[in-house]
Design a protein around this motif. Structure first.
Motif, PDB file in Angstrom:
ATOM      1  N   GLU A 339      -9.979  11.296  11.439  1.00  0.00           N
ATOM      2  CA  GLU A 339     -10.876  11.976  10.499  1.00  0.00           C
ATOM      3  C   GLU A 339     -12.246  12.160  11.143  1.00  0.00           C
ATOM      4  OE1 GLU A 339      -9.174  10.451   6.162  1.00  0.00           O
ATOM      5  OE2 GLU A 339     -11.075   9.662   6.926  1.00  0.00           O
ATOM      6  N   ALA A 340     -12.926  13.215  10.724  1.00  0.00           N
ATOM      7  CA  ALA A 340     -14.290  13.460  11.186  1.00  0.00           C
ATOM      8  C   ALA A 340     -15.071  14.115  10.062  1.00  0.00           C
ATOM      9  CB  ALA A 340     -14.297  14.353  12.429  1.00  0.00           C
ATOM     10  N   ALA A 341     -16.372  13.944  10.084  1.00  0.00           N
ATOM     11  CA  ALA A 341     -17.229  14.552   9.069  1.00  0.00           C
ATOM     12  C   ALA A 341     -18.485  15.076   9.723  1.00  0.00           C
ATOM     13  CB  ALA A 341     -17.579  13.535   7.988  1.00  0.00           C
ATOM     14  N   LEU A 342     -18.997  16.166   9.173  1.00  0.00           N
ATOM     15  CA  LEU A 342     -20.272  16.727   9.596  1.00  0.00           C
ATOM     16  C   LEU A 342     -21.244  16.680   8.439  1.00  0.00           C
ATOM     17  CD1 LEU A 342     -18.119  19.153  11.179  1.00  0.00           C
ATOM     18  CD2 LEU A 342     -20.268  19.014  12.425  1.00  0.00           C
ATOM     19  N   ALA A 343     -22.512  16.452   8.749  1.00  0.00           N
ATOM     20  CA  ALA A 343     -23.560  16.457   7.727  1.00  0.00           C
ATOM     21  C   ALA A 343     -24.815  17.059   8.330  1.00  0.00           C
ATOM     22  CB  ALA A 343     -23.842  15.034   7.230  1.00  0.00           C
ATOM     23  N   ALA A 344     -25.563  17.767   7.499  1.00  0.00           N
ATOM     24  CA  ALA A 344     -26.800  18.399   7.952  1.00  0.00           C
ATOM     25  C   ALA A 344     -27.815  18.377   6.832  1.00  0.00           C
ATOM     26  CB  ALA A 344     -26.540  19.837   8.392  1.00  0.00           C
ATOM     27  N   HIS A 345     -29.089  18.420   7.203  1.00  0.00           N
ATOM     28  CA  HIS A 345     -30.157  18.464   6.205  1.00  0.00           C
ATOM     29  C   HIS A 345     -30.291  19.849   5.597  1.00  0.00           C
ATOM     30  CE1 HIS A 345     -32.189  14.656   5.809  1.00  0.00           C
ATOM     31  NE2 HIS A 345     -32.083  14.444   7.110  1.00  0.00           N
ATOM     32  N   ASP A 346     -30.371  20.856   6.447  1.00  0.00           N
ATOM     33  CA  ASP A 346     -30.720  22.187   5.958  1.00  0.00           C
ATOM     34  C   ASP A 346     -29.713  23.269   6.327  1.00  0.00           C
ATOM     35  OD1 ASP A 346     -33.226  21.229   4.939  1.00  0.00           O
ATOM     36  OD2 ASP A 346     -33.947  21.185   7.003  1.00  0.00           O
ATOM     37  N   GLU A 347     -28.777  22.979   7.189  1.00  0.00           N
ATOM     38  CA  GLU A 347     -27.855  24.005   7.663  1.00  0.00           C
ATOM     39  C   GLU A 347     -26.596  24.070   6.802  1.00  0.00           C
ATOM     40  OE1 GLU A 347     -27.038  23.906  11.810  1.00  0.00           O
ATOM     41  OE2 GLU A 347     -28.986  23.066  12.326  1.00  0.00           O
ATOM     42  N   SER A 348     -26.124  25.291   6.555  1.00  0.00           N
ATOM     43  CA  SER A 348     -24.851  25.468   5.865  1.00  0.00           C
ATOM     44  C   SER A 348     -23.724  25.332   6.883  1.00  0.00           C
ATOM     45  CB  SER A 348     -24.795  26.848   5.203  1.00  0.00           C
ATOM     46  OG  SER A 348     -23.554  27.054   4.583  1.00  0.00           O
ATOM     47  N   LEU A 349     -22.783  24.441   6.617  1.00  0.00           N
ATOM     48  CA  LEU A 349     -21.759  24.105   7.602  1.00  0.00           C
ATOM     49  C   LEU A 349     -20.383  24.690   7.301  1.00  0.00           C
ATOM     50  CD1 LEU A 349     -22.631  20.319   8.124  1.00  0.00           C
ATOM     51  CD2 LEU A 349     -23.207  22.234   9.615  1.00  0.00           C
ATOM     52  N   GLY A 350     -20.255  25.393   6.190  1.00  0.00           N
ATOM     53  CA  GLY A 350     -18.932  25.852   5.774  1.00  0.00           C
ATOM     54  C   GLY A 350     -18.206  26.660   6.831  1.00  0.00           C
ATOM     55  N   ALA A 351     -18.850  27.679   7.377  1.00  0.00           N
ATOM     56  CA  ALA A 351     -18.197  28.533   8.371  1.00  0.00           C
ATOM     57  C   ALA A 351     -17.910  27.755   9.647  1.00  0.00           C
ATOM     58  CB  ALA A 351     -19.074  29.745   8.670  1.00  0.00           C
ATOM     59  N   VAL A 368      -4.455  20.843  11.548  1.00  0.00           N
ATOM     60  CA  VAL A 368      -5.809  20.349  11.269  1.00  0.00           C
ATOM     61  C   VAL A 368      -6.195  20.829   9.877  1.00  0.00           C
ATOM     62  CG1 VAL A 368      -8.232  20.354  11.952  1.00  0.00           C
ATOM     63  CG2 VAL A 368      -6.449  20.425  13.713  1.00  0.00           C
ATOM     64  N   GLU A 369      -6.514  19.907   9.007  1.00  0.00           N
ATOM     65  CA  GLU A 369      -6.964  20.253   7.662  1.00  0.00           C
ATOM     66  C   GLU A 369      -8.474  20.059   7.574  1.00  0.00           C
ATOM     67  OE1 GLU A 369      -4.769  18.591   4.419  1.00  0.00           O
ATOM     68  OE2 GLU A 369      -2.909  18.519   5.565  1.00  0.00           O
ATOM     69  N   TYR A 370      -9.089  20.767   6.635  1.00  0.00           N
ATOM     70  CA  TYR A 370     -10.547  20.688   6.546  1.00  0.00           C
ATOM     71  C   TYR A 370     -11.013  20.876   5.106  1.00  0.00           C
ATOM     72  CZ  TYR A 370     -11.027  25.692   5.728  1.00  0.00           C
ATOM     73  OH  TYR A 370     -10.968  26.948   5.173  1.00  0.00           O
ATOM     74  N   ASP A 371     -12.268  20.575   4.910  1.00  0.00           N
ATOM     75  CA  ASP A 371     -12.948  20.878   3.654  1.00  0.00           C
ATOM     76  C   ASP A 371     -14.426  21.051   3.973  1.00  0.00           C
ATOM     77  OD1 ASP A 371     -13.208  21.390   0.963  1.00  0.00           O
ATOM     78  OD2 ASP A 371     -13.530  19.297   0.414  1.00  0.00           O
ATOM     79  N   ALA A 372     -15.117  21.825   3.169  1.00  0.00           N
ATOM     80  CA  ALA A 372     -16.548  22.050   3.383  1.00  0.00           C
ATOM     81  C   ALA A 372     -17.217  22.390   2.070  1.00  0.00           C
ATOM     82  CB  ALA A 372     -16.772  23.184   4.394  1.00  0.00           C
ATOM     83  N   ALA A 373     -18.437  21.901   1.901  1.00  0.00           N
ATOM     84  CA  ALA A 373     -19.232  22.214   0.715  1.00  0.00           C
ATOM     85  C   ALA A 373     -20.700  22.057   1.058  1.00  0.00           C
ATOM     86  CB  ALA A 373     -18.878  21.287  -0.446  1.00  0.00           C
ATOM     87  N   ARG A 374     -21.413  23.156   0.964  1.00  0.00           N
ATOM     88  CA  ARG A 374     -22.838  23.178   1.231  1.00  0.00           C
ATOM     89  C   ARG A 374     -23.156  22.570   2.603  1.00  0.00           C
ATOM     90  NH1 ARG A 374     -26.468  21.960  -3.891  1.00  0.00           N
ATOM     91  NH2 ARG A 374     -27.607  23.720  -3.029  1.00  0.00           N
ATOM     92  N   ARG A 375     -23.801  21.414   2.656  1.00  0.00           N
ATOM     93  CA  ARG A 375     -24.246  20.872   3.943  1.00  0.00           C
ATOM     94  C   ARG A 375     -23.369  19.728   4.448  1.00  0.00           C
ATOM     95  NH1 ARG A 375     -28.798  22.212   1.094  1.00  0.00           N
ATOM     96  NH2 ARG A 375     -29.013  20.143   0.174  1.00  0.00           N
ATOM     97  N   ARG A 376     -22.099  19.791   4.177  1.00  0.00           N
ATOM     98  CA  ARG A 376     -21.184  18.756   4.673  1.00  0.00           C
ATOM     99  C   ARG A 376     -19.835  19.378   5.005  1.00  0.00           C
ATOM    100  NH1 ARG A 376     -16.993  17.449   1.744  1.00  0.00           N
ATOM    101  NH2 ARG A 376     -16.886  18.025  -0.458  1.00  0.00           N
ATOM    102  N   GLY A 377     -19.078  18.668   5.830  1.00  0.00           N
ATOM    103  CA  GLY A 377     -17.742  19.119   6.178  1.00  0.00           C
ATOM    104  C   GLY A 377     -16.856  17.937   6.513  1.00  0.00           C
ATOM    105  N   PHE A 378     -15.552  18.146   6.402  1.00  0.00           N
ATOM    106  CA  PHE A 378     -14.572  17.090   6.648  1.00  0.00           C
ATOM    107  C   PHE A 378     -13.397  17.674   7.408  1.00  0.00           C
ATOM    108  CE2 PHE A 378     -10.607  15.011   5.227  1.00  0.00           C
ATOM    109  CZ  PHE A 378     -10.853  13.705   5.653  1.00  0.00           C
ATOM    110  N   LEU A 379     -12.885  16.908   8.379  1.00  0.00           N
ATOM    111  CA  LEU A 379     -11.726  17.319   9.161  1.00  0.00           C
ATOM    112  C   LEU A 379     -10.710  16.188   9.176  1.00  0.00           C
ATOM    113  CD1 LEU A 379     -13.717  18.686  12.210  1.00  0.00           C
ATOM    114  CD2 LEU A 379     -12.388  20.119  10.660  1.00  0.00           C
ATOM    115  N   ARG A 380      -9.432  16.544   9.035  1.00  0.00           N
ATOM    116  CA  ARG A 380      -8.346  15.586   9.175  1.00  0.00           C
ATOM    117  C   ARG A 380      -7.387  16.129  10.224  1.00  0.00           C
ATOM    118  NH1 ARG A 380      -5.283  14.975   3.942  1.00  0.00           N
ATOM    119  NH2 ARG A 380      -6.856  13.444   3.360  1.00  0.00           N
ATOM    120  N   TYR A 381      -7.072  15.313  11.233  1.00  0.00           N
ATOM    121  CA  TYR A 381      -6.288  15.779  12.353  1.00  0.00           C
ATOM    122  C   TYR A 381      -5.409  14.639  12.863  1.00  0.00           C
ATOM    123  CZ  TYR A 381     -10.308  13.454  14.405  1.00  0.00           C
ATOM    124  OH  TYR A 381     -11.292  12.535  14.686  1.00  0.00           O
ATOM    125  N   ASP A 382      -4.529  14.944  13.796  1.00  0.00           N
ATOM    126  CA  ASP A 382      -3.655  13.940  14.387  1.00  0.00           C
ATOM    127  C   ASP A 382      -4.512  12.908  15.123  1.00  0.00           C
ATOM    128  OD1 ASP A 382      -1.850  12.519  16.120  1.00  0.00           O
ATOM    129  OD2 ASP A 382      -0.415  14.152  15.871  1.00  0.00           O
TER     130      ASP A 382
END
Length: 398
Positions: A339-351, A368-382
């Protein structure tokens, strides 16, 4: 892999629900979507409309659940509403940068019901919106008019005991975070009542705690310039004297934690069932694991990206904590075991998150599965995928 469902305006979603014989709510796994689904579910319960709430951790999970049919309930008049995004031809709310909670409040009002302002404010806080800001001003006023909230000094924690709340909060990162004994020792001198009798803690005591915590946060050896800004947002909470949790911000944190670790408990909580104790326990464990993982984490700094490697722990909470208190770069990537996650203060990470998921799937020939909302993102992978592959892919696409 892109989301191509039908984004629904709240009035059209309300019309569909109003005449439905059965409603399926398929929600994103975060505090905002959980609150939104709870608000709609409560309105449906008031109308005696049967419904089901499920939480999908990734876009793929929500797509499967939204597209699936149940032979026992798949009949004319059924409606499926996605709270978040999915690759399914179903109405969706909260699929843009607008919090799902705001859409849900409009649906509830269109159905002739009144949304619970405390739950709604908690959902908006979980979405990163300050209570009462912008379109949510009427919710804060409604809560105030009913004496459901009051502004006070201190910190945004869910527990009446501030020691327990501060020690496990992922809204705070100080040298003693994750350790109740160390937290108690740090605060005993400035607010003895917090240790001896939390119920006796007055405004001065809360103020002393808030000041002491803020000083420890910004004075930590590895604190960054953003730590002062982040801790300010955790101070002066809206207390909820009769609510399930001590503050609006604390309620938001519990929703976020349960959405990601115990979605059944989180859904029950958002629907208004007696689940506060179980949810509080899940939140406590979530915070403890996040801070423990950070204590042993490896870090790496690149141009525009700060990487945190953890053996175990809730990667989304870790990424958010590091982005707020420890990162020297605008984007944080927390990488764990599959699993991995992204987070940002001001940047939109969805794309970015969607592009990373697509690129990783092509490079590794694995799902690889993913999710994103506003300034965060999530990845699930092998889990067999090397951490360096994740890092280099994110660096190339951010």
């Amino acid at each position: 892999m892109s989301t191509d469902g039908r984004t629904a305006e709240p009035p059209s979603a309300a019309r569909a629900i109003e005449s439905a014989g059965f409603v399926r709510l398929v929600a994103r796994a975060d505090g905002d979507a959980l609150a939104a689904s709870g608000l709609v579910a409560r309105a449906l319960a008031d109308r005696a409309t049967p419904f089901q709430v499920t939480i999908g951790r990734t876009v793929a999970e929500r797509t499967d659940r939204a597209a699936a049919s149940d032979p026992e309930t798949d009949r004319s008049g059924d409606v499926t509403l996605v709270v978040g995004t999915a690759d399914a031809d179903r109405p969706q709310i909260g699929a843009t940068d607008r919090p799902a909670t705001l859409d849900a409040c409009e649906i509830v009002r269109d159905l002739g019901a009144t949304p619970d302002p405390v739950l709604a404010l908690a959902g908006l806080t979980a979405a990163g919106t300050d209570p009462g800001a912008g379109e949510s001003e009427w919710l804060l006023e409604a809560a105030r008019d009913r004496d459901l909230v009051e502004r006070r000094p201190g910190l945004v924690v869910p527990t009446r005991d501030p020691i327990d709340g501060i020690a496990h909060s992922t809204r705070v990162r100080a040298p003693w975070s994750g350790d109740p004994s160390a937290t108690r020792k740090a605060l005993a001198a400035v607010a003895p009542a917090a240790v001896d009798d939390p119920d006796a803690l007055d405004a001065d005591g809360h103020r002393a705690i808030g000041s002491a915590v803020a000083l420890d946060v910004v004075g930590a050896d590895d604190a960054t310039a953003t730590a002062a800004e982040t801790i300010q947002r955790a101070l002066r909470p809206y207390a909820t004297p009769d609510g399930p949790f001590a503050t609006i911000g604390g309620y938001a944190d519990v929703l976020a934690a349960t959405a990601r670790t115990e979605p059944g408990t989180g859904a029950a909580l958002a629907m208004g069932h007696d689940a506060a104790d179980a949810a509080r326990s899940a939140w406590c464990d979530y915070g403890r694991r996040a801070h423990a993982a950070l204590a042993d984490a490896s870090t790496g700094r690149y141009d525009g990206l700060f990487v945190v490697g953890v053996a175990d722990g809730p990667v989304e909470a870790i990424a958010r904590v590091v982005a707020g208190y420890r990162s020297l770069e605008p984007v944080v990537l927390a990488v764990g075991n599959g699993e991995a996650a992204l987070a940002a203060h001001d940047e939109s990470l969805g794309a970015t998150v969607e592009a990373v998921a697509r690129e990783l799937a092509g490079e590794t020939d694995r799902t690889v599965e993913y999710d994103a909302a506003r300034r965060r993102g999530f990845l699930r992978y092998d889990a067999a995928v090397d951490e360096s592959t994740i890092v280099e892919t994110v660096r190339a696409l951010q």
